[in-house]
Write a protein that holds these residues in place. Sequence first.
Motif, PDB file in Angstrom:
ATOM      1  N   LEU A  11      63.175  -7.735 123.218  1.00 43.45           N
ATOM      2  CA  LEU A  11      62.008  -8.680 123.155  1.00 43.45           C
ATOM      3  C   LEU A  11      60.992  -8.613 123.793  1.00 43.45           C
ATOM      4  O   LEU A  11      59.546  -9.530 123.198  1.00 43.45           O
ATOM      5  CB  LEU A  11      62.857 -10.832 123.971  1.00 43.45           C
ATOM      6  N   LEU A  12      60.733  -7.862 125.372  1.00 39.56           N
ATOM      7  CA  LEU A  12      59.421  -7.569 125.503  1.00 39.56           C
ATOM      8  C   LEU A  12      58.682  -6.666 124.383  1.00 39.56           C
ATOM      9  O   LEU A  12      59.906  -5.663 123.843  1.00 39.56           O
ATOM     10  CB  LEU A  12      59.529  -6.327 126.554  1.00 39.56           C
ATOM     11  N   PRO A  13      57.733  -6.062 124.260  1.00 44.49           N
ATOM     12  CA  PRO A  13      56.871  -5.490 124.005  1.00 44.49           C
ATOM     13  C   PRO A  13      56.775  -4.137 123.887  1.00 44.49           C
ATOM     14  O   PRO A  13      57.179  -4.094 125.326  1.00 44.49           O
ATOM     15  CB  PRO A  13      55.131  -5.575 123.198  1.00 44.49           C
ATOM     16  N   PRO A  14      56.561  -3.246 123.138  1.00 39.38           N
ATOM     17  CA  PRO A  14      56.871  -1.910 124.139  1.00 39.38           C
ATOM     18  C   PRO A  14      56.293  -1.144 125.265  1.00 39.38           C
ATOM     19  O   PRO A  14      57.226  -0.918 125.996  1.00 39.38           O
ATOM     20  CB  PRO A  14      56.448  -0.797 122.988  1.00 39.38           C
ATOM     21  N   ALA A  15      55.470  -2.303 125.210  1.00 35.09           N
ATOM     22  CA  ALA A  15      54.275  -1.455 126.519  1.00 35.09           C
ATOM     23  C   ALA A  15      55.288  -2.392 127.750  1.00 35.09           C
ATOM     24  O   ALA A  15      54.460  -1.624 129.162  1.00 35.09           O
ATOM     25  CB  ALA A  15      53.021  -1.736 126.780  1.00 35.09           C
ATOM     26  N   ASP A  16      55.609  -3.168 127.526  1.00 34.34           N
ATOM     27  CA  ASP A  16      55.580  -3.873 128.514  1.00 34.34           C
ATOM     28  C   ASP A  16      57.167  -3.226 129.197  1.00 34.34           C
ATOM     29  O   ASP A  16      57.913  -3.635 130.110  1.00 34.34           O
ATOM     30  CB  ASP A  16      55.697  -5.255 128.567  1.00 34.34           C
ATOM     31  N   GLN A  17      58.056  -2.897 128.256  1.00 36.79           N
ATOM     32  CA  GLN A  17      59.495  -2.287 128.529  1.00 36.79           C
ATOM     33  C   GLN A  17      59.654  -1.135 129.181  1.00 36.79           C
ATOM     34  O   GLN A  17      59.876  -0.552 130.478  1.00 36.79           O
ATOM     35  CB  GLN A  17      60.254  -2.134 127.434  1.00 36.79           C
ATOM     36  N   LEU A  19      56.599  -0.917 130.965  1.00 38.53           N
ATOM     37  CA  LEU A  19      56.465  -0.457 132.545  1.00 38.53           C
ATOM     38  C   LEU A  19      57.786  -1.478 133.694  1.00 38.53           C
ATOM     39  O   LEU A  19      57.787  -0.977 134.399  1.00 38.53           O
ATOM     40  CB  LEU A  19      54.894  -1.823 132.813  1.00 38.53           C
ATOM     41  N   LEU A  20      58.670  -1.994 133.254  1.00 39.49           N
ATOM     42  CA  LEU A  20      60.311  -2.150 133.006  1.00 39.49           C
ATOM     43  C   LEU A  20      60.731  -1.344 133.821  1.00 39.49           C
ATOM     44  O   LEU A  20      61.499  -0.975 134.301  1.00 39.49           O
ATOM     45  CB  LEU A  20      60.830  -3.270 132.353  1.00 39.49           C
ATOM     46  N   LEU A  21      60.444  -0.243 133.065  1.00 35.88           N
ATOM     47  CA  LEU A  21      61.505   1.265 132.470  1.00 35.88           C
ATOM     48  C   LEU A  21      60.853   2.171 134.162  1.00 35.88           C
ATOM     49  O   LEU A  21      61.611   2.282 134.845  1.00 35.88           O
ATOM     50  CB  LEU A  21      61.765   2.027 131.507  1.00 35.88           C
ATOM     51  N   GLU A  54      51.986   0.548 144.306  1.00 36.16           N
ATOM     52  CA  GLU A  54      51.180   1.442 142.680  1.00 36.16           C
ATOM     53  C   GLU A  54      52.034   1.207 141.468  1.00 36.16           C
ATOM     54  O   GLU A  54      51.414   1.714 141.007  1.00 36.16           O
ATOM     55  CB  GLU A  54      51.981   3.212 143.078  1.00 36.16           C
ATOM     56  N   LEU A  55      53.070   0.214 141.574  1.00 36.95           N
ATOM     57  CA  LEU A  55      53.798  -0.056 140.328  1.00 36.95           C
ATOM     58  C   LEU A  55      53.182  -0.801 139.597  1.00 36.95           C
ATOM     59  O   LEU A  55      52.638  -0.483 138.357  1.00 36.95           O
ATOM     60  CB  LEU A  55      55.027  -0.498 140.857  1.00 36.95           C
ATOM     61  N   GLY A  56      52.605  -1.286 139.761  1.00 33.75           N
ATOM     62  CA  GLY A  56      51.310  -2.523 139.534  1.00 33.75           C
ATOM     63  C   GLY A  56      51.714  -3.542 139.404  1.00 33.75           C
ATOM     64  O   GLY A  56      51.357  -4.236 138.467  1.00 33.75           O
ATOM     65  N   ILE A  57      53.017  -4.185 139.896  1.00 37.36           N
ATOM     66  CA  ILE A  57      53.804  -4.553 139.196  1.00 37.36           C
ATOM     67  C   ILE A  57      53.448  -6.478 140.192  1.00 37.36           C
ATOM     68  O   ILE A  57      54.134  -7.588 140.369  1.00 37.36           O
ATOM     69  CB  ILE A  57      55.472  -4.820 139.281  1.00 37.36           C
ATOM     70  N   VAL A  58      53.005  -6.133 141.357  1.00 38.79           N
ATOM     71  CA  VAL A  58      52.079  -7.752 142.224  1.00 38.79           C
ATOM     72  C   VAL A  58      51.590  -8.482 141.867  1.00 38.79           C
ATOM     73  O   VAL A  58      50.166  -7.958 141.455  1.00 38.79           O
ATOM     74  CB  VAL A  58      52.471  -6.942 143.687  1.00 38.79           C
ATOM     75  N   GLY A  59      52.124  -9.387 141.481  1.00 37.18           N
ATOM     76  CA  GLY A  59      51.427 -10.707 140.913  1.00 37.18           C
ATOM     77  C   GLY A  59      50.918  -9.858 139.468  1.00 37.18           C
ATOM     78  O   GLY A  59      49.714 -10.968 139.263  1.00 37.18           O
ATOM     79  N   ILE A  60      51.537  -9.824 139.207  1.00 35.98           N
ATOM     80  CA  ILE A  60      51.116  -9.366 137.418  1.00 35.98           C
ATOM     81  C   ILE A  60      51.004 -10.221 136.731  1.00 35.98           C
ATOM     82  O   ILE A  60      50.736 -10.027 135.712  1.00 35.98           O
ATOM     83  CB  ILE A  60      51.937  -7.809 137.103  1.00 35.98           C
ATOM     84  N   GLY A  61      52.004 -11.442 136.810  1.00 40.86           N
ATOM     85  CA  GLY A  61      51.681 -12.527 135.730  1.00 40.86           C
ATOM     86  C   GLY A  61      50.092 -13.390 136.350  1.00 40.86           C
ATOM     87  O   GLY A  61      50.346 -14.667 135.224  1.00 40.86           O
ATOM     88  N   LEU A  73      57.712 -14.115 130.746  1.00 39.73           N
ATOM     89  CA  LEU A  73      59.693 -13.121 130.271  1.00 39.73           C
ATOM     90  C   LEU A  73      59.401 -11.591 130.476  1.00 39.73           C
ATOM     91  O   LEU A  73      60.122 -11.260 131.822  1.00 39.73           O
ATOM     92  CB  LEU A  73      59.249 -12.743 128.813  1.00 39.73           C
ATOM     93  N   LEU A  74      58.407 -11.375 131.002  1.00 43.66           N
ATOM     94  CA  LEU A  74      58.017  -9.868 131.608  1.00 43.66           C
ATOM     95  C   LEU A  74      57.988  -9.860 133.102  1.00 43.66           C
ATOM     96  O   LEU A  74      58.639  -8.888 134.113  1.00 43.66           O
ATOM     97  CB  LEU A  74      56.852  -9.053 131.639  1.00 43.66           C
TER      98      LEU A  74
END
Length: 387
Positions: A11-17, A19-21, A54-61, A73-74
């Motif tokens: 359900l996530l768009p490719p770019a979000d997938q 980042l999750l990977l 460095e992953l860039g996921i902190v506070g990404i929401g 969702l991401l």
Amino acid sequence: MLGDFYGYEELLPPADQQLLLGAREFLEREVRPIANDCWARAEFPHHLLPRLAELGIVGIGYKRPDRPAASRLLTSFLSMELSRVDTSMATFFGVHTGLAMGSIVHCGSAEQRQRWLPGMFALDTVGAFALTEPDGGSDVAGGLETTARRDGDTWVLDGAKRWIGNGTFADLVVVWARDVADDSVKGFVVTKGTPGFTATKMEGKLALRTVQNADIVLDGCRVPEADRLQRANSFKDTGRVLRLTRGGVAWNAVGCMMGAYEAAVAYAARREQFGRPIGRFQLIQDHLVEMLGNITASLSMAVRVAHLQDRDECSDAQAALAKLYCTTRLRETVAHGRELFGGNGVLLEYDVARYFNDAEALYSYEGTREINTLIVGRSITGYGAFT
């Protein structure tokens, strides 16, 4: 991913997938190899924080000038992924990004957000959230004993807090206290080293042992008016933060279930009894299918909650139902997993014992099953059955 049987990740768009990977690869490479050791020693791996940042996921929401906010969702899939590998790290992350940063984002002024959030995005500044008290858990909204008294340009905080995740090392602690002048609940940001603030590590935990929970004592702790959250003037403001994080616990529960399930599937393939892998036995397959069914049902509910949150349409009752349902299924799922391992299921080296114990904390925090049941029951009937 093995536990995502219906492919909800798609359900996530490719770019979000992607980042999750990237987050998944980091967790498998950096966190999984040390998760059991940190859990056994009840020590937090501080050395991982720069690499996590460095992953860039902190506070990404949260929206920033340089980028829009990521979808709920991401951020939820990221939380699930953390919990799938190490539920303690997921809890650390949720306290920092959800409760602490969320309090500043939703209840702080523009100046406060500008002052505190950049360091929190970079994990140079770690946050904690201090609401629960030694004598106040589910009833804390109506019985907050920690007090705040205005004294010129400062506030004097007195009281105690308990079960405060990240509390022993946090740079900023969001403390909720009752204003003695008007009896309203207000939020204050207390910085590390403030006189009158003492945090002591809680010992003897049997769940989420890597999380550094603290007993906090506030004894004449002075906080400048500039550090009072300017848009936190009642418990309803606190509730806005809790509403968002309560749904997130459902995702943590799904991740914890997935971790136990994937460990069980791998064990069933390599463990031999009576001359064949135990995965060939009907009763073993029954355990695995029950686990997968619970995961899939819970994930479907969690995904819907995230969609509702993205539209700002998720009610307290909907978040409460997801939290209570998913953590109840979590208890069942990790029990199936532990049983499948037999005696090895109580050894930390097989991972499932960690998930089994950590499930108890998820089941209890962010509203017990009973309290969340009453929230949902009130929504269904229109009658409050709280006593």
